[in-house]
Design a protein around this motif. Structure first.
Motif, PDB file in Angstrom:
ATOM      1  N   ILE A 160       2.519  13.570   0.905  1.00 50.11           N
ATOM      2  CA  ILE A 160       3.013  13.254   2.052  1.00 50.11           C
ATOM      3  C   ILE A 160       3.546  11.697   1.828  1.00 50.11           C
ATOM      4  O   ILE A 160       1.907  11.538   2.481  1.00 50.11           O
ATOM      5  N   ALA A 161       3.084  10.772   1.633  1.00 50.82           N
ATOM      6  CA  ALA A 161       3.075   9.275   2.043  1.00 50.82           C
ATOM      7  C   ALA A 161       3.629   8.324   2.333  1.00 50.82           C
ATOM      8  O   ALA A 161       5.006   7.902   2.129  1.00 50.82           O
ATOM      9  N   LEU A 162       3.201   7.393   2.649  1.00 53.33           N
ATOM     10  CA  LEU A 162       3.777   5.398   3.583  1.00 53.33           C
ATOM     11  C   LEU A 162       3.533   4.818   2.409  1.00 53.33           C
ATOM     12  O   LEU A 162       2.358   4.416   1.614  1.00 53.33           O
ATOM     13  N   SER A 203       0.473  -1.009   0.257  1.00 45.63           N
ATOM     14  CA  SER A 203       0.002  -0.202   0.262  1.00 45.63           C
ATOM     15  C   SER A 203       0.687   1.246  -0.112  1.00 45.63           C
ATOM     16  O   SER A 203       1.900   0.861   0.693  1.00 45.63           O
ATOM     17  N   ILE A 204       0.414   2.551  -0.540  1.00 46.23           N
ATOM     18  CA  ILE A 204       0.940   3.582  -0.705  1.00 46.23           C
ATOM     19  C   ILE A 204      -0.504   4.319   0.494  1.00 46.23           C
ATOM     20  O   ILE A 204      -1.575   4.693  -0.030  1.00 46.23           O
ATOM     21  N   THR A 205      -0.296   5.148   1.449  1.00 50.90           N
ATOM     22  CA  THR A 205      -0.786   5.459   2.359  1.00 50.90           C
ATOM     23  C   THR A 205      -0.900   6.734   2.668  1.00 50.90           C
ATOM     24  O   THR A 205       0.364   7.928   2.278  1.00 50.90           O
ATOM     25  N   ASP A 206      -1.693   7.959   2.063  1.00 45.54           N
ATOM     26  CA  ASP A 206      -1.453   9.406   2.047  1.00 45.54           C
ATOM     27  C   ASP A 206      -1.396  10.083   3.322  1.00 45.54           C
ATOM     28  O   ASP A 206      -2.845   9.499   4.123  1.00 45.54           O
ATOM     29  N   ILE A 207      -0.800  10.482   3.628  1.00 49.53           N
ATOM     30  CA  ILE A 207      -0.416  10.863   5.627  1.00 49.53           C
ATOM     31  C   ILE A 207      -0.299  12.843   5.421  1.00 49.53           C
ATOM     32  O   ILE A 207      -0.565  13.405   6.375  1.00 49.53           O
ATOM     33  N   THR A 208      -0.244  13.293   4.232  1.00 47.63           N
ATOM     34  CA  THR A 208      -0.353  14.316   4.313  1.00 47.63           C
ATOM     35  C   THR A 208      -1.127  15.717   5.044  1.00 47.63           C
ATOM     36  O   THR A 208      -0.664  16.080   5.744  1.00 47.63           O
ATOM     37  N   ASP A 209      -2.789  14.857   5.382  1.00 52.08           N
ATOM     38  CA  ASP A 209      -3.687  16.095   5.591  1.00 52.08           C
ATOM     39  C   ASP A 209      -3.061  15.999   7.392  1.00 52.08           C
ATOM     40  O   ASP A 209      -3.377  17.088   8.067  1.00 52.08           O
ATOM     41  N   MET A 210      -2.591  14.613   7.831  1.00 53.51           N
ATOM     42  CA  MET A 210      -2.049  14.224   9.225  1.00 53.51           C
ATOM     43  C   MET A 210      -1.404  15.842   9.517  1.00 53.51           C
ATOM     44  O   MET A 210      -0.895  15.756  10.818  1.00 53.51           O
ATOM     45  N   CYS A 211      -0.183  14.746   8.679  1.00 55.13           N
ATOM     46  CA  CYS A 211       0.957  16.237   8.311  1.00 55.13           C
ATOM     47  C   CYS A 211       0.444  17.702   8.259  1.00 55.13           C
ATOM     48  O   CYS A 211       1.158  18.583   9.194  1.00 55.13           O
ATOM     49  N   THR A 251       7.989   8.834   0.905  1.00 58.16           N
ATOM     50  CA  THR A 251       8.035   9.312  -0.454  1.00 58.16           C
ATOM     51  C   THR A 251       6.851  11.060  -0.427  1.00 58.16           C
ATOM     52  O   THR A 251       6.110  10.449   0.019  1.00 58.16           O
ATOM     53  N   ILE A 252       7.700  11.305  -1.675  1.00 59.75           N
ATOM     54  CA  ILE A 252       6.589  13.014  -1.417  1.00 59.75           C
ATOM     55  C   ILE A 252       6.311  13.043  -3.099  1.00 59.75           C
ATOM     56  O   ILE A 252       7.372  12.731  -4.063  1.00 59.75           O
ATOM     57  N   MET A 253       5.050  12.540  -3.004  1.00 61.44           N
ATOM     58  CA  MET A 253       4.715  12.554  -5.003  1.00 61.44           C
ATOM     59  C   MET A 253       3.481  12.818  -5.115  1.00 61.44           C
ATOM     60  O   MET A 253       3.019  13.521  -4.203  1.00 61.44           O
TER      61      MET A 253
END
Length: 137
Positions: A114-116, A15-23, A48-50
């Protein structure tokens, strides 16, 4: 410096998990200028940042699968088949990223998120450490 630990469940699939909003929420709490460091303390995940969505996340997982197949070639052998490749992922997708923050806002580009990145299907529990570093004391 302020820190926060995120506890995430990534599921039993790559998986790729978007954590931008949490950041974004984290850096907006205190406002100000500085650097956000995002760090994943796991040997089988990266940050990663993409651009996410529009197929980019699937493309990244496909690329990692092409470069590092989940087969029996890996010397590191435990867990599910091909798990040794998960331990190589952080060499390509590092376990940290740093983003400038100005006025309490992430200075990401229009399409950047920003993603895990987690290819380890054996461990769906992940932690991400957010650290906001400022020059003011």
């Amino acid at each position: 410096m302020r820190t926060k630990l995120l506890d995430l469940r990534t599921g039993g699939t790559e998986s790729i998990t978007d954590i931008t909003d949490m950041c974004r929420d984290f850096v907006s709490e205190g406002g100000g200028d500085g650097l956000l460091n995002v760090f994943v303390p796991h040997a089988t995940a990266g940050v990663t940042i993409m651009e996410l969505g529009a197929g980019s996340d699937d493309d990244l997982l496909a690329l990692l699968g092409d470069l590092l197949p989940k087969d029996d070639r890996w010397r590191h052998r435990h867990g599910s088949q091909g798990h040794g490749r998960d331990h190589v992922i952080p060499a390509l997708v590092p376990p940290q990223a740093t983003v400038p923050v100005v006025g309490g806002r992430l200075e990401l580009g229009t399409w950047q998120s920003i993603a895990l990145v987690d290819t380890n299907v054996d461990n769906p529990s992940r932690h991400v450490r957010l650290s906001f570093l400022t020059g003011a004391g």
